[in-house]
Design a protein around this motif. Structure first.
Motif, PDB file in Angstrom:
ATOM      1  N   TYR A 538     -11.133  -0.230  10.622  1.00  0.00           N
ATOM      2  CA  TYR A 538     -10.307  -0.263   9.409  1.00  0.00           C
ATOM      3  C   TYR A 538      -8.849  -0.614   9.692  1.00  0.00           C
ATOM      4  N   GLN A 539      -8.259  -1.418   8.793  1.00  0.00           N
ATOM      5  CA  GLN A 539      -6.819  -1.697   8.792  1.00  0.00           C
ATOM      6  C   GLN A 539      -6.335  -1.580   7.343  1.00  0.00           C
ATOM      7  N   ALA A 540      -5.083  -1.187   7.171  1.00  0.00           N
ATOM      8  CA  ALA A 540      -4.560  -1.056   5.807  1.00  0.00           C
ATOM      9  C   ALA A 540      -3.041  -1.199   5.793  1.00  0.00           C
ATOM     10  N   ILE A 541      -2.547  -1.719   4.693  1.00  0.00           N
ATOM     11  CA  ILE A 541      -1.106  -1.745   4.415  1.00  0.00           C
ATOM     12  C   ILE A 541      -0.901  -1.260   2.991  1.00  0.00           C
ATOM     13  N   GLY A 542      -0.030  -0.274   2.831  1.00  0.00           N
ATOM     14  CA  GLY A 542       0.341   0.200   1.508  1.00  0.00           C
ATOM     15  C   GLY A 542       1.776  -0.191   1.203  1.00  0.00           C
ATOM     16  N   ILE A 543       2.135  -0.183  -0.063  1.00  0.00           N
ATOM     17  CA  ILE A 543       3.500  -0.517  -0.437  1.00  0.00           C
ATOM     18  C   ILE A 543       4.029   0.484  -1.454  1.00  0.00           C
ATOM     19  N   ASP A 544       5.228   0.970  -1.182  1.00  0.00           N
ATOM     20  CA  ASP A 544       5.997   1.762  -2.137  1.00  0.00           C
ATOM     21  C   ASP A 544       6.888   0.779  -2.871  1.00  0.00           C
ATOM     22  N   VAL A 545       6.480   0.373  -4.075  1.00  0.00           N
ATOM     23  CA  VAL A 545       7.164  -0.686  -4.805  1.00  0.00           C
ATOM     24  C   VAL A 545       8.598  -0.297  -5.137  1.00  0.00           C
ATOM     25  N   GLU A 546       8.831   0.957  -5.509  1.00  0.00           N
ATOM     26  CA  GLU A 546      10.174   1.391  -5.889  1.00  0.00           C
ATOM     27  C   GLU A 546      11.148   1.341  -4.719  1.00  0.00           C
ATOM     28  N   ASN A 547      10.736   1.837  -3.571  1.00  0.00           N
ATOM     29  CA  ASN A 547      11.614   1.874  -2.399  1.00  0.00           C
ATOM     30  C   ASN A 547      11.504   0.630  -1.529  1.00  0.00           C
ATOM     31  N   LYS A 548      10.555  -0.249  -1.852  1.00  0.00           N
ATOM     32  CA  LYS A 548      10.311  -1.462  -1.083  1.00  0.00           C
ATOM     33  C   LYS A 548      10.062  -1.134   0.389  1.00  0.00           C
ATOM     34  N   VAL A 549       9.111  -0.240   0.609  1.00  0.00           N
ATOM     35  CA  VAL A 549       8.744   0.199   1.953  1.00  0.00           C
ATOM     36  C   VAL A 549       7.247   0.010   2.155  1.00  0.00           C
ATOM     37  N   TYR A 550       6.883  -0.608   3.278  1.00  0.00           N
ATOM     38  CA  TYR A 550       5.483  -0.759   3.640  1.00  0.00           C
ATOM     39  C   TYR A 550       5.047   0.384   4.555  1.00  0.00           C
ATOM     40  N   SER A 551       3.783   0.780   4.429  1.00  0.00           N
ATOM     41  CA  SER A 551       3.158   1.688   5.382  1.00  0.00           C
ATOM     42  C   SER A 551       1.924   0.987   5.928  1.00  0.00           C
ATOM     43  N   GLY A 552       1.676   1.176   7.220  1.00  0.00           N
ATOM     44  CA  GLY A 552       0.540   0.499   7.846  1.00  0.00           C
ATOM     45  C   GLY A 552      -0.307   1.451   8.649  1.00  0.00           C
ATOM     46  N   ALA A 553      -1.575   1.113   8.801  1.00  0.00           N
ATOM     47  CA  ALA A 553      -2.497   1.960   9.557  1.00  0.00           C
ATOM     48  C   ALA A 553      -3.551   1.105  10.236  1.00  0.00           C
TER      49      ALA A 553
END
Length: 565
Positions: A538-553
């Motif tokens: 598994y791979q994933a990228i999330g985005i916090d649209v308000e803060n413009k921050v990516y999270s990855g795993a």
């Protein structure tokens, strides 16, 4: 005695599978999410991830980086992917605020018919050799996706893989294991040993491996474009090689190949829109599972509970009966996609699940129809574009067929065709795309991007997708926790070739589940086996649209890495 040994083995695996104590997060979590603002990449091999980040830093788009990473994966993870295979993608275009779907799967040779197998009394298409080879769609996919979403020249995207191919790279642990465990039945296929067994064996962990033939092939594609592969020297080499070794794939099959832009399909799961691609892939099964699960209070059941694993397994069984019956090339079949994804149909299916008993068999949907081993990666760029991309040659090292001097193996995706029943939706027909297992996924919330994700592992993929969504939405896990959490994998006999589950199948559980839960599942009639195998990558990228921050795993089952900048 056997029962005591099984219990001992389970306890041993369980006790050795937990991560060390952490200040935060679940006990099974291996590390924190990766956080960054300008860009993020998550692939199944660190060198590919670094190539993607380098492309992003040079001003490339998410698609540029995804193509560069995929080319690199074809070199460093050759048992799982490469340009001899197919490609699918879901793309979030930040400027248009729209999701695009792409189907880059190839078709069966036009000269190969089901009669060939019936006359020889062959019940299945073999895994190895020339017969399961279908048209590779990857390279055409690269160029189609690049034309719409790319920025840097294709030559710049392929150069990192070209350099690594000539100079060599150290083989990483899981990939070395996969290469070693799968070569024995393929070493006699023409061209295989010369490419992947330079010292009479596959490379070992840490050994530097080179593939100059693949580097040269990439150079031809970089200079000659898409047609270098489908209408140039590469196509002629493949044609000559297949004719020499009794194959059916021809120059004309390659020259006539086309990909398709398609509309992704979705269901809303507790306020989140989960997106998959429609058949000929199996992504619809994940959506069907989620529709069924939505009718239960999953959160109150608790992760890893008997109740949750029971309904999850039964939902899988139901969805996969429809998968076996309906999922196929829509150009050759009318597929009741809308009906399969309605909440009303999910409620009808849910009513078939008994709370205290595992079903031995379920019926597939009854609709009136008008006649007529894989790598996943995800990349995000500073503009907010996100790519969910999956690419595969099907089984490990696929057909084993390596055309002379090209440095890559041809896929065996045609093995998925039904060659026993001409009326089956997935029956082999000339120019038809086979049922496909590889599926990218995406989640939006209120019309905005939220998570781009996917995982590998053949038939486990829809099961894995549903579990990831439940982990995040129902159990409140972050992206890393959602991937590291132990998984189930149900294996039945409901296959796209048409066979039907009759004995309830087998439920495999990774180490990490409580033995009391396992005991209770057995009381419900689940056939449980303990197996170390493919539960995904598994791979994933999330985005916090308000803060413009990516999270990855990137999960711990593979050699992968998530990185950002």
């Amino acid at each position: 005695m056997k029962t005591l040994f099984t219990l001992f083995l389970w306890l041993l695996l369980t006790c050795t599978s937990w991560a060390q104590d952490r200040l935060t997060g679940e006990t099974f979590t291996t590390r924190s999410e990766i956080m960054a603002r300008n860009g993020m990449a998550a692939t199944s091999q660190p060198l590919a991830t670094q190539v993607a980040i380098d492309i992003l830093k040079k001003g490339g788009t998410a698609m540029d980086a995804a193509i560069a990473a995929n080319a690199m994966l074809g070199l460093v993870e050759p048992a799982s992917c490469g340009i001899g295979g197919d490609i699918f993608a879901i793309v979030w275009d930040a400027k248009e605020e729209k999701l695009y779907g792409f189907n880059g799967s190839g078709r069966a040779p036009k000269s190969l018919t089901i009669d060939y197998f019936m006359e020889k009394e062959m019940k299945y298409v073999p895994f190895y050799g020339p017969l399961p080879v279908s048209v590779p769609g990857c390279v055409d996919g690269w160029f189609a996706l690049h034309q719409k979403f790319g920025k840097l020249p294709m030559a710049a995207l392929l150069q990192p893989a070209i350099s690594y191919g000539r100079e060599g790279f150290p083989v990483s642990e899981v990939i070395a294991y996969e290469m070693d465990s799968s070569y024995e039945g393929l070493k006699d296929q023409p061209g295989f040993a010369e490419t992947y067994m330079p010292n009479g064996r596959p490379p070992e962990k840490g050994e530097v491996f080179k593939n100059p033939d693949l580097a040269s092939t990439y150079e031809k594609i970089a200079k000659g474009g898409r047609d270098a592969f489908y209408k140039g020297d590469i196509a002629r080499t493949i044609d000559k090689y297949m004719k020499k070794h009794g194959g059916f794939l021809s120059f004309d099959d390659l020259a006539g190949h086309t990909s398709n832009w398609i509309e992704p399909v979705s269901v809303n799961y507790r306020g989140y829109d989960v997106w998959e691609l429609p058949p000929n892939g199996q992504g619809t099964a994940a959506l069907q599972m989620l529709n069924i699960l939505e009718g239960y209070d999953i959160a109150s059941m608790g992760f890893g509970s008997t109740e949750y694993l029971h309904v999850l397994t039964e939902a899988k069984k139901l969805a996969y009966e429809d998968r076996a019956k309906f999922y196929a090339d829509p150009e050759f079949n009318k597929i009741p996609l809308t009906q399969l994804l309605t909440k009303e149909y999910a409620a009808k299916q849910r009513a078939l699940i008994a709370a205290e008993k595992a079903a031995k068999t379920y019926p597939a949907g009854d609709f009136e129809i008008e006649t007529g081993n894989t790598t996943y990666l995800t990349v995000a760029d500073k503009e907010g574009n996100m790519v969910s991309l999956i690419q595969s040659i099907y089984s490990e090292f696929a057909s084993g067929m390596v055309p002379d001097g090209l440095g890559f193996v041809l896929q065996n995706r045609g093995q998925m065709f039904n060659v026993q029943d001409k009326d089956h939706a997935n029956a082999l027909e000339p120019g038809k795309r086979p049922f496909h297992t590889i599926i990218p996924a995406f989640i939006t919330k209120n019309g905005k991007p939220w998570v781009s994700f996917g995982l590998m592992g053949g038939a486990v993929q829809p099961q894995g997708h549903a579990q990831i969504v439940a982990n995040i939405v129902d159990f409140g896990m972050n992206l890393q926790e959602a991937g590291d959490a132990p998984r189930m994998r149900h294996r039945g006999s409901s296959q796209p070739t048409g066979s039907k589950m009759t004995n309830g199948g087998t439920l495999n559980l990774e180490s990490g589940f409580d033995y009391k839960t396992i005991r209770e599942l057995r009381k419900k009639g689940h056939n449980i086996e303990f197996a170390v195998g493919i539960y995904g990558g598994y791979q994933a990228i999330g985005i916090d649209v308000e803060n413009k921050v990516y999270s990855g795993a990137s999960e711990s089952r593979k050699d992968g890495q998530a990185a950002g900048y």
